[in-house]
Every structure is written in structure tokens, then in C-alpha cells.
Design a protein around this motif. Structure first.
Motif, PDB file in Angstrom:
ATOM      1  N   THR A 195       0.323  -1.346   0.230  1.00  0.00           N
ATOM      2  CA  THR A 195       0.295   0.198  -0.327  1.00  0.00           C
ATOM      3  C   THR A 195       0.973   1.256   0.005  1.00  0.00           C
ATOM      4  OG1 THR A 195      -0.526   0.123   2.533  1.00  0.00           O
ATOM      5  CG2 THR A 195      -1.974  -1.032   1.219  1.00  0.00           C
ATOM      6  N   PRO A 196       0.530   2.242  -0.868  1.00  0.00           N
ATOM      7  CA  PRO A 196       1.170   3.418  -0.658  1.00  0.00           C
ATOM      8  C   PRO A 196       1.717   4.277   0.732  1.00  0.00           C
ATOM      9  CG  PRO A 196      -0.527   3.442  -1.937  1.00  0.00           C
ATOM     10  CD  PRO A 196      -0.919   2.572  -1.367  1.00  0.00           C
ATOM     11  N   MET A 197       2.682   4.478   1.377  1.00  0.00           N
ATOM     12  CA  MET A 197       2.861   5.367   1.825  1.00  0.00           C
ATOM     13  C   MET A 197       2.011   6.654   2.687  1.00  0.00           C
ATOM     14  SD  MET A 197       6.579   7.170   3.055  1.00  0.00           S
ATOM     15  CE  MET A 197       7.396   5.837   2.937  1.00  0.00           C
ATOM     16  N   LEU A 198       1.558   7.189   1.747  1.00  0.00           N
ATOM     17  CA  LEU A 198       0.775   8.194   1.344  1.00  0.00           C
ATOM     18  C   LEU A 198      -0.622   7.964   2.389  1.00  0.00           C
ATOM     19  CD1 LEU A 198       0.264  11.154   1.635  1.00  0.00           C
ATOM     20  CD2 LEU A 198      -0.405  11.036  -0.725  1.00  0.00           C
TER      21      LEU A 198
ATOM     22  N   LEU B  77       0.071   6.925   6.119  1.00  0.00           N
ATOM     23  CA  LEU B  77       0.245   8.157   6.581  1.00  0.00           C
ATOM     24  C   LEU B  77      -1.196   8.518   7.405  1.00  0.00           C
ATOM     25  CD1 LEU B  77       1.811  10.613   8.041  1.00  0.00           C
ATOM     26  CD2 LEU B  77       1.684  11.475   5.721  1.00  0.00           C
ATOM     27  N   PHE B  78      -1.775   9.181   5.737  1.00  0.00           N
ATOM     28  CA  PHE B  78      -3.314   9.807   5.947  1.00  0.00           C
ATOM     29  C   PHE B  78      -3.955   9.003   7.248  1.00  0.00           C
ATOM     30  CE2 PHE B  78      -3.814  12.898   1.857  1.00  0.00           C
ATOM     31  CZ  PHE B  78      -3.145  13.545   2.280  1.00  0.00           C
ATOM     32  N   ILE B  79      -3.744   7.266   7.335  1.00  0.00           N
ATOM     33  CA  ILE B  79      -4.761   6.672   8.056  1.00  0.00           C
ATOM     34  C   ILE B  79      -3.855   6.883   9.146  1.00  0.00           C
ATOM     35  CG2 ILE B  79      -5.380   4.275   8.474  1.00  0.00           C
ATOM     36  CD1 ILE B  79      -5.260   3.464   6.074  1.00  0.00           C
TER      37      ILE B  79
ATOM     38  N   MET C  70     -10.768   8.132  14.574  1.00  0.00           N
ATOM     39  CA  MET C  70     -12.099   8.367  14.858  1.00  0.00           C
ATOM     40  C   MET C  70     -12.245   6.914  15.557  1.00  0.00           C
ATOM     41  SD  MET C  70     -12.497   9.353  10.916  1.00  0.00           S
ATOM     42  CE  MET C  70     -14.513   9.431  10.942  1.00  0.00           C
ATOM     43  N   ILE C  71     -11.379   5.803  15.680  1.00  0.00           N
ATOM     44  CA  ILE C  71     -11.769   4.604  16.683  1.00  0.00           C
ATOM     45  C   ILE C  71     -10.790   4.648  17.575  1.00  0.00           C
ATOM     46  CG2 ILE C  71     -11.998   3.440  14.724  1.00  0.00           C
ATOM     47  CD1 ILE C  71      -9.154   1.555  14.353  1.00  0.00           C
ATOM     48  N   GLY C  72      -9.996   6.403  18.224  1.00  0.00           N
ATOM     49  CA  GLY C  72      -9.549   6.236  19.454  1.00  0.00           C
ATOM     50  C   GLY C  72      -7.965   5.693  19.492  1.00  0.00           C
ATOM     51  N   ILE C  73      -7.589   5.556  18.186  1.00  0.00           N
ATOM     52  CA  ILE C  73      -5.535   5.321  18.606  1.00  0.00           C
ATOM     53  C   ILE C  73      -5.542   6.617  18.103  1.00  0.00           C
ATOM     54  CG2 ILE C  73      -4.028   3.852  17.366  1.00  0.00           C
ATOM     55  CD1 ILE C  73      -6.175   1.894  17.089  1.00  0.00           C
TER      56      ILE C  73
ATOM     57  N   PHE D  47       4.091  15.748  13.865  1.00  0.00           N
ATOM     58  CA  PHE D  47       5.340  15.169  13.861  1.00  0.00           C
ATOM     59  C   PHE D  47       5.510  13.698  14.300  1.00  0.00           C
ATOM     60  CE2 PHE D  47       9.943  14.891  14.815  1.00  0.00           C
ATOM     61  CZ  PHE D  47      10.686  14.855  13.642  1.00  0.00           C
ATOM     62  N   ILE D  48       5.129  13.620  15.684  1.00  0.00           N
ATOM     63  CA  ILE D  48       5.247  12.345  16.059  1.00  0.00           C
ATOM     64  C   ILE D  48       4.409  11.122  14.868  1.00  0.00           C
ATOM     65  CG2 ILE D  48       4.281  11.026  18.273  1.00  0.00           C
ATOM     66  CD1 ILE D  48       6.919  12.956  19.020  1.00  0.00           C
ATOM     67  N   THR D  49       3.471  11.928  14.840  1.00  0.00           N
ATOM     68  CA  THR D  49       2.791  10.603  14.166  1.00  0.00           C
ATOM     69  C   THR D  49       3.124  10.145  12.538  1.00  0.00           C
ATOM     70  OG1 THR D  49       0.783  11.490  14.896  1.00  0.00           O
ATOM     71  CG2 THR D  49       0.454   9.952  12.838  1.00  0.00           C
ATOM     72  N   ALA D  50       3.865  11.907  12.339  1.00  0.00           N
ATOM     73  CA  ALA D  50       4.277  10.817  11.044  1.00  0.00           C
ATOM     74  C   ALA D  50       5.911  10.443  11.150  1.00  0.00           C
ATOM     75  CB  ALA D  50       4.909  12.392   9.673  1.00  0.00           C
ATOM     76  N   VAL D  51       6.509  10.779  12.113  1.00  0.00           N
ATOM     77  CA  VAL D  51       7.644   9.425  13.178  1.00  0.00           C
ATOM     78  C   VAL D  51       7.272   8.024  12.938  1.00  0.00           C
ATOM     79  CG1 VAL D  51       9.104   9.258  14.180  1.00  0.00           C
ATOM     80  CG2 VAL D  51       9.125  11.328  13.315  1.00  0.00           C
ATOM     81  N   VAL D  52       5.998   8.046  13.445  1.00  0.00           N
ATOM     82  CA  VAL D  52       5.302   6.879  13.580  1.00  0.00           C
ATOM     83  C   VAL D  52       4.923   5.826  12.203  1.00  0.00           C
ATOM     84  CG1 VAL D  52       3.360   5.097  14.666  1.00  0.00           C
ATOM     85  CG2 VAL D  52       4.280   6.938  15.616  1.00  0.00           C
ATOM     86  N   ALA D  53       4.168   6.320  11.660  1.00  0.00           N
ATOM     87  CA  ALA D  53       3.626   5.674  10.056  1.00  0.00           C
ATOM     88  C   ALA D  53       4.748   5.737   9.792  1.00  0.00           C
ATOM     89  CB  ALA D  53       3.204   7.566   9.683  1.00  0.00           C
TER      90      ALA D  53
END
Length: 233
Positions: A68-71, A74-76, A83-86, A103-109
Motif C-alpha cells: 500500500t502507498p506510504m501516503l 500516513l493519512f490513516i 476516529m477509532i480512538g487511536i 510530527f510524532i504521528t509522521a515518525v510512527v507512520a
């Protein structure tokens, strides 16, 4: 036909902003590859485990991430999972740039994405270590786990370092997608400069040069490091 008017003087005063964005890109890429290496190591050990459920989880993970695409991923992470509490909260002590939720979410994704590819690099490195090394560890009285972490993995790391370096280079370039979610990386700075100076072409050229310098410098260092490792082999 209108003449082409290229004036880098209009963006020169914005060079500190470009450099700040470049620093964010470097930190983002380093953090991503570090996290990806940890995830990749866990994934490859799960694949080599005798527990079938761990094999299944690791294979599903690598297949889905690589398919699946990285973009999209990242959006997910940034918009779908909350939307489901994560979701991830910002870390104020890291500052206004590195401590933001984006930024934190981008690092994780990106780290989760990188981990799928790193796991394949590590798998190749582990499989390249002679199988007799495991028997040698057992002969020394080491358990399978001790042999893996004391003998097999150190040898594999030396083999996979070039591959990990290539992953770092790839991540420097692919991390540019975080600009789409407002992370202040070097690509995002081009949007700021374009909006402020009404220059379209010049900021893109500056960003391209920065990316090239970063990737070329890292490639040069990796070649030097690889040559040194081969010298001591």
C-alpha cells in the motif's frame, strides 16, 4: 512569447528557513530509520520464530505495508485511526516543531512503513550468516536466543549496513510526503517561500539541491564506511 525570468535573489533571504526545514527532514529520517530498524528486527525474529501465529502476523504486516502507498498509510495514522480512538498526542518538551502531533504521528507512520522494508534487509542478512554459527553457539553452551543476539545478529548487522544506509537515503526523499500534512520539513518550506515571494521555480530548485546534497553526502559516507568494514573483514 514572454521571456523566462529566474531570480534567486528573491529567495536568498529565505535560506535560513530552507536550512531549518532541512534539519527537520534529517531528524525525521533518522528517527524513522531508527524506529523502523527496531520494528524490522522484531518482525524478522517473528518470521524466524517456531510460533506460527507470530509468523502469520509478521507476514501480514510486511505484505500489507509493502503493498500500500506510504501516503495512504500516513493519512490513516493521522486521520483514520483517531476516529477509532487511536492517536498520538503532541510532546511539548520537544518544541513547537518536533513535538507536534503531526510530527510524532509522521515518525510512527513512516517508521512502521520503513520497518517492513528493513525486515527484508535484515532477513537477507541473517540468512547470509553461515548456519554452522548456530551449532557453534550451542556447542559453547549458549541457548538459541543467546546465540542469536550474541553471534548471529552482530554478524548480520555488518552485512546489512549498506542496505540500511540505502533505506536511510530513500527515507530522506520519501519523507517529503509529510509536507502534505503540515510538517515543517524542507519540502514544506518551498510552499512557504512560494506564497511569500510569488516565486514558483526558484524555491523548488533550492529544495532539489538540498535533497541532492543530503543524499549524496550520505551515499559518500556509506561508501567510506563500507570500504572500511571490508578492510577489517
Amino acid at each position: 512569447m514572454n521571456g523566462i525570468n529566474i531570480d534567486f535573489g528573491r529567495v536568498w533571504e529565505w535560506m535560513p528557513t530552507f536550512f531549518e526545514g532541512a534539519w527537520v527532514t534529517i531528524v525525521l529520517s533518522l528517527s524513522t530509520v531508527f524506529l523502523g530498524s527496531l520494528i524490522g528486527l522484531i518482525a524478522v525474529l517473528m518470521k524466524r520464530s517456531d510460533i506460527k501465529i507470530l509468523n502469520w502476523i509478521a507476514n501480514i504486516y510486511t505484505n500489507v505495508i509493502r503493498g500500500t502507498p506510504m501516503l495512504l498509510q500516513l493519512f490513516i495514522w493521522l486521520y483514520g485511526l483517531p476516529m477509532i480512538g487511536i492517536s498520538f498526542s503532541g510532546l511539548d518538551f520537544l518544541g513547537g516543531t518536533f513535538g507536534t502531533r503531526e510530527f510524532i504521528t509522521a515518525v510512527v507512520a513512516l517508521g512502521v512503513n520503513s520497518g517492513a522494508y528493513v525486515s527484508e534487509v535484515l532477513r537477507g542478512g541473517l540468512e547470509s550468516v553461515a548456519k554452522g554459527q548456530m551449532e557453534a553457539g550451542r556447542a559453547l553452551g549458549l541457548s538459541d536466543r543467546e546465540t542469536m543476539f550474541s553471534i548471529i545478529i552482530p554478524q548480520a548487522i555488518r552485512i546489512v549496513l549498506p542496505g540500511l544506509g540505502n533505506e536511510f537515503i530513500t527515507m530522506i526523499k520519501e519523507s517529503s510526503i509529510v509536507s502534505t500534512v503540515g510538517v515543517f520539513d524542507v519540502m514544506y518550506t518551498s510552499n512557504i517561500v512560494q506564497a511569500s515571494t510569488y516565486s514558483i521555480f526558484e524555491p523548488l530548485i533550492v529544495v532539489g539541491v538540498i535533497y541532492y546534497v543530503l543524499t549524496y553526502s550520505l551515499s559518500f559516507l556509506m561508501k567510506k564506511w563500507e570500504k572500511r568494514l571490508n578492510t577489517y573483514a
